[in-house]
Every structure is written in C-alpha cells, then in structure tokens.
Write an enzyme that holds these catalytic residues in place. Structure first.
Site, short mmCIF file in Angstrom:
data_model
loop_
_atom_site.label_atom_id
_atom_site.label_comp_id
_atom_site.label_asym_id
_atom_site.label_seq_id
_atom_site.Cartn_x
_atom_site.Cartn_y
_atom_site.Cartn_z
N LYS A 18 -26.28 58.60 25.25
CA LYS A 18 -26.59 58.46 26.67
C LYS A 18 -25.38 58.82 27.52
O LYS A 18 -24.37 58.14 27.52
CB LYS A 18 -27.01 57.03 27.02
CG LYS A 18 -27.60 56.97 28.44
CD LYS A 18 -27.65 55.58 29.02
CE LYS A 18 -26.39 55.18 29.73
NZ LYS A 18 -26.05 56.03 30.89
N GLY A 65 -16.10 53.25 28.13
CA GLY A 65 -16.37 52.90 29.52
C GLY A 65 -15.58 51.68 29.95
O GLY A 65 -14.48 51.46 29.43
N SER A 66 -16.16 50.92 30.84
CA SER A 66 -15.42 49.79 31.42
C SER A 66 -15.30 48.63 30.43
O SER A 66 -16.16 48.44 29.57
CB SER A 66 -16.11 49.32 32.69
OG SER A 66 -17.39 48.83 32.39
N THR A 67 -14.26 47.84 30.60
CA THR A 67 -14.06 46.66 29.76
C THR A 67 -15.20 45.66 29.99
O THR A 67 -15.66 45.01 29.04
CB THR A 67 -12.68 46.03 30.07
OG1 THR A 67 -11.68 47.01 29.77
CG2 THR A 67 -12.42 44.80 29.23
N GLY A 97 -18.07 46.82 27.95
CA GLY A 97 -17.67 46.67 26.55
C GLY A 97 -17.89 45.24 26.06
O GLY A 97 -18.38 45.00 24.96
N GLU A 111 -14.10 51.94 23.28
CA GLU A 111 -12.91 52.56 23.88
C GLU A 111 -12.97 52.20 25.36
O GLU A 111 -13.82 52.72 26.08
CB GLU A 111 -12.91 54.07 23.63
CG GLU A 111 -11.51 54.65 23.66
CD GLU A 111 -11.13 55.19 25.00
OE1 GLU A 111 -10.60 54.41 25.83
OE2 GLU A 111 -11.36 56.38 25.24
N CYS A 145 -8.80 57.14 31.17
CA CYS A 145 -8.58 55.80 30.61
C CYS A 145 -7.11 55.59 30.24
O CYS A 145 -6.59 54.50 30.32
CB CYS A 145 -9.49 55.57 29.41
SG CYS A 145 -9.48 56.91 28.25
N GLU A 149 -7.02 48.05 36.32
CA GLU A 149 -7.30 49.48 36.25
C GLU A 149 -7.94 49.96 37.56
O GLU A 149 -8.96 49.42 37.98
CB GLU A 149 -8.25 49.77 35.08
CG GLU A 149 -8.55 51.25 34.92
CD GLU A 149 -9.43 51.57 33.71
OE1 GLU A 149 -10.50 50.97 33.58
OE2 GLU A 149 -9.03 52.43 32.91
P1 NAI Z 1 -19.48 51.65 33.09
O1 NAI Z 1 -18.78 51.02 31.95
O2 NAI Z 1 -20.50 50.82 33.84
O3 NAI Z 1 -20.22 52.98 32.60
C1 NAI Z 1 -19.98 53.66 31.39
C2 NAI Z 1 -21.28 53.96 30.68
O4 NAI Z 1 -21.91 52.72 30.30
C3 NAI Z 1 -22.33 54.69 31.53
O5 NAI Z 1 -23.03 55.59 30.71
C4 NAI Z 1 -23.24 53.57 31.98
O6 NAI Z 1 -24.56 53.99 32.30
C5 NAI Z 1 -23.25 52.68 30.75
N1 NAI Z 1 -23.61 51.28 30.99
C6 NAI Z 1 -23.46 50.56 32.13
N2 NAI Z 1 -23.88 49.28 31.94
C7 NAI Z 1 -24.30 49.21 30.66
C8 NAI Z 1 -24.86 48.15 29.84
N3 NAI Z 1 -25.04 46.91 30.33
N4 NAI Z 1 -25.16 48.41 28.56
C9 NAI Z 1 -24.97 49.64 28.04
N5 NAI Z 1 -24.47 50.68 28.75
C10 NAI Z 1 -24.14 50.47 30.05
O7 NAI Z 1 -18.38 52.18 34.09
P2 NAI Z 1 -18.52 52.44 35.67
O8 NAI Z 1 -19.32 51.32 36.31
O9 NAI Z 1 -18.99 53.81 35.86
O10 NAI Z 1 -17.01 52.33 36.17
C11 NAI Z 1 -16.43 51.06 36.50
C12 NAI Z 1 -14.98 51.03 36.10
O11 NAI Z 1 -14.87 51.11 34.69
C13 NAI Z 1 -14.13 52.18 36.60
O12 NAI Z 1 -13.66 51.94 37.89
C14 NAI Z 1 -13.04 52.23 35.59
O13 NAI Z 1 -12.04 51.29 35.91
C15 NAI Z 1 -13.71 51.80 34.31
N6 NAI Z 1 -14.09 52.96 33.47
C16 NAI Z 1 -13.30 53.25 32.40
C17 NAI Z 1 -13.57 54.34 31.61
C18 NAI Z 1 -12.73 54.70 30.46
O14 NAI Z 1 -12.79 55.81 29.96
N7 NAI Z 1 -11.93 53.80 29.96
C19 NAI Z 1 -14.69 55.26 31.91
C20 NAI Z 1 -15.48 54.84 33.03
C21 NAI Z 1 -15.16 53.74 33.77
MG MG Z 2 -20.75 49.95 35.76
#
Ligand code: NAI
Ligand code: MG
Length: 407
Positions: A112, A164-166, A169, A186, A220, A317
């Site tokens: 996804k 994605g976000s902590t 995670g 990650e 990240c 972050e």
């Molecule tokens: P997010 O963690 O919500 O999104 C990443 C992925 O997870 C997307 O595909 C999203 O649709 C999916 N997702 C969201 N909620 C989920 C759930 N409950 N179960 C399974 N999958 C889910 O990140 P977001 O909201 O876009 O960004 C928020 C903050 O997270 C950013 O400001 C940044 O600080 C951090 N982030 C860190 C990343 C990294 O590579 N370490 C990448 C993206 C965001």
């Molecule tokens: Mg989010």
C-alpha cells in the site's frame, strides 16, 4: 504455498532482472511522475530515486539462487504473503526497497503506497505486469490509513513491513501482538550531523545542506541536528547562511531547482507549526530570503541557533527543511548530546582524521553513520535504526532475513 515460491531460483532472477530493466527503460517517465506527484525536484528523482529503485531490483535479483549459501546449514523458505505499507517521501524507492527482497525470498506481496503519492507504485504495477510475473504475485492496493490497518489485521498476511511515523509504527505493533505475524518497522529519526574542527569546511557545509535540505527534509535519516565544534562555529554559520541564501526554491520540474514543494498542505502545516514552536522557545531563526512561489506548498530553508537540548525542535522529528544547530567543545560532550534522542537512525561525522571518525561512529547510537558524506544509499548496505527509529534492516543480506523462515 504460493505459485511464486515454486518458481525456480534462476527463473525468479530473470523476472526480477526484467522488472529492473523495464524500470530503467521507463526511467524518464517514472522520474517525471514522481516529481509531479510528490513535489521533489526532478534532479533528485532522475539522478537518485529512480536509479536507486532500479538498483534494488538488480541487486536482489542476484540473491535468489544464493539463499542457501547465505544461510548455511539452514532450510530457507519464504514467509508467504507480506503486507507492505510505505510513506510519501520516497514513493518508488520505498516500493523497491520493500518489493525486491520480498520477491527474491519467494514471497508474494500486497503493497500500500501513501495516499498522497500512489502514482509511481501504480506505474510499477504496470511494469511488473509487463514483465510477465505471474498474476497475483505483486499486488498494489491504494488507500488511506484505514486500508493500511486492514492489511495489518488481515488473517492471510504473514508479515508486515512498514515505513512511516513512529505513531503508526506503535499502532501496528500493538495490533499484531498475539498473532504469529512478523514485523519490521522503519520509523522516524532526528539524526546528528557532527562537524569536527579539522573537517574540510566547504565540503562540510555542502554536507550540512544535503543532510537537511535534500528532498525538502522529508527524509527519515535527515541530518536535522547539527553539532559544530566551537572553534569553527562562526565560519561554518557564515558560510552556511550564504549557501542557504543561494538555494533556488520553486518549480520541482525545473532542472535548476534545488528545493521543491512540500508534499502536502498537512505536512506544511506541521512544519510551520514547528517553526513557530522554535521561535516561541527562544531560538534564533534564519531563513532563506529567496522569494517563494505564491502557488503551491513551499517552505523556506530554515536554521535555528541558540537551541537547547530540551527544546521540542531539538527532540522531535519535523520532517521538513528545518535545522537545529548546537555547538560542542569536546568529543565526549558531542557524543552525549548526539545520543540524547529517542531516535537512533543515522548520523554524520566530518573530520580529516580516521581515528576520530572511527571513535565517534562506534559510540553513536545510530543504525547508519556516514563519514564525510551524508544521505548516501546503496542496495548492498543495510539501513535501519535503534530505539524509536524501529527495528529490522533493509538493504544487503540483512534486508533478506526479515523475509525468510530459517529451519
Ligand atoms: P504515516 O505514518 O501516517 O503514513 C505512512 C503510511 O502509513 C501511509 O501509507 C499511511 O496511509 C499508512 N497508515 C497511516 N495510518 C495507518 C494505520 N493505522 N495502519 C496502517 N497504516 C497506516 O505518516 P504521515 O501521517 O504521512 O506523516 C506524519 C509524520 O510521520 C511526518 O511528519 C513525519 O514526521 C513522520 N514520517 C516519517 C517517515 C519516515 O520515513 N520515517 C515517513 C512519513 C512520515
Ligand atoms: Mg498519519
């Protein structure tokens, strides 16, 4: 077991190589779509993201017939169906990091992409179809977080790989506890970039710029906490400000642009909120004076000095082009300061002296430590973090282990 697991190793290789070659053939198209969709500058899509994504497939294609040698005296088998959830900062590259090792190990995949950047994943689905890979081996499902959650909770999924976000995670880890699903995470980072007094100054300044402003800071492992040794602080700050003021911000499709657009309005709000927090915490702000386009989501490259260890902009972050700067006198002091973070993904060390680099890199709690460079990636090299930056490694032989069962 699935049909893919029954395909012979050398046949598997051929499919994965074919995917890599087709991606290369369509590299220009992929780069343009990536830039249109994500806001990252075309120079980075074209020269970094897309070639690296291809290289991941090339690299893992070579592993299919070597698994038995890589894990001697063990019976190696795939896990089954793996669910993969990726973010919006490196859409195609993250898809490649996830799909290539999973396939090489004999798994099938449901991936996804992030809701704001699904296009190159869909293009990749087209490429994979054209490669002749059997139907159902790679599946791309678009959607928001709730779709991700469905994947996490689905009873047919044997493993979840998430970037994605902590926050998310932690939700994923909770949801799968008690099941026999495997998981790798990650997550975020707040990485230290450390400039010692004997560092080559101009190179270090470029490394600081690349460390924090590459991909608008949506990285990240961004070098978002800068530590400069006191004796060279003034010269570094002077050169850094001059360099920041020269960065071209604007149209991501223009080859001369250095800093592109912020991925979404939501993310821009998050970043601006942190900039306000930094000001209210009493840190000193400097921003590029380059005129931002009046249409689209843009953020001026920003640095904060007079930052203290307890400040939120130092601890949390931001995921944008915002750098916090501190000084240090001794090596022990900078090690303490750099390790004072809930995260532990990456770090950079700049010094002319190998022994200093070695000393620091062995004491920093970070999964990746770069010496006299920053944000360099290679498919042969494992990548991943400590502490709240997650667990599991991607890349190299390490990146295969999370996709296999060993008996
Ligand atoms: P997010 O963690 O919500 O999104 C990443 C992925 O997870 C997307 O595909 C999203 O649709 C999916 N997702 C969201 N909620 C989920 C759930 N409950 N179960 C399974 N999958 C889910 O990140 P977001 O909201 O876009 O960004 C928020 C903050 O997270 C950013 O400001 C940044 O600080 C951090 N982030 C860190 C990343 C990294 O590579 N370490 C990448 C993206 C965001
Ligand atoms: Mg989010």
């Amino acid at each position: 077991m699935n049909i893919w697991s029954k395909v012979s190793p050398s046949e598997k290789s051929k499919y994965i190589y074919r995917i890599a070659r087709l991606m290369q053939e369509r590299a220009r198209e992929l780069a343009i779509i990536e830039t249109l969709d994500s806001g990252k500058v075309i120079r980075e899509s074209r020269d970094i993201d897309i070639p690296l994504a291809c290289n991941h497939f090339f690299y893992y294609a070579g592993w299919t017939d070597k698994l038995q040698y890589a894990f001697p005296n063990k019976k190696v088998s795939p896990l089954g169906v793996v669910g993969q959830i990726i973010p919006w900062n490196f859409p195609l590259l993250m898809a490649a990091w996830k799909i290539a090792p999973a396939l090489a190990a004999g798994n099938t995949v449901v991936l996804k992409p992030a809701e704001t950047t699904s296009l190159t994943a869909l293009k990749l689905a087209e490429i994979i179809r054209d490669s002749g890979l059997p139907d159902g081996v790679v599946n791309i499902v678009t959607g928001y977080g709730d779709t991700g959650a469905e994947l996490v909770n689905h009873y047919d999924i044997n493993k979840i790989a998430f970037t994605g976000s902590t926050t998310v995670g932690k939700i994923i880890q909770k949801s799968i506890s008690g099941s026999d699903k495997k998981v790798t995470l990650e997550l975020g980072g707040k990485s230290a970039n450390i400039i010692l007094e004997d560092a080559p100054i101009d190179q270090a300044v470029e490394g600081i710029i690349n460390g924090i402003f590459f991909n608008q800071g949506h990285v990240c492992c961004a070098g978002s906490r800068l530590f400069v040794q006191e004796s060279i602080y003034d010269i570094i700050i002077k050169k850094l400000k001059r360099r920041i003021d020269k960065l071209i911000i604007g149209d991501p499709l223009d080859k001369n642009t250095d800093i592109g657009a912020i991925n979404s309005k939501e993310q821009l709000n998050t970043i601006n909120n942190y900039i306000n927090i930094g000001k209210s915490e009493g840190s000193k702000i400097f921003q590029s004076s380059y005129k931002l386009p009046n249409k689209g989501y843009y953020c001026a490259p920003t640095i904060f000095t007079d930052v203290s260890q307890s400040n939120r902009i130092f601890q949390e972050e931001i995921f944008g082009p915002v750098l916090t700067i501190q000084t240090f006198r001794t090596i022990d002091e900078v090690i303490k300061k750099a390790n004072n973070s809930p995260y532990g993904l990456a770090a950079g060390v700049w010094s002319d002296k190998g022994s200093r680099v070695f000393n620091l890199s062995s004491k920093l709690r970070a999964g990746v430590v770069w010496a006299n460079t920053y944000n360099k990636f290679d498919p042969t090299s494992p990548f991943g973090g400590y502490k709240e930056s997650g667990f599991g490694r991607e890349g190299g032989l390490h990146g295969l282990s999370p996709y296999i069962n060993l008996k």
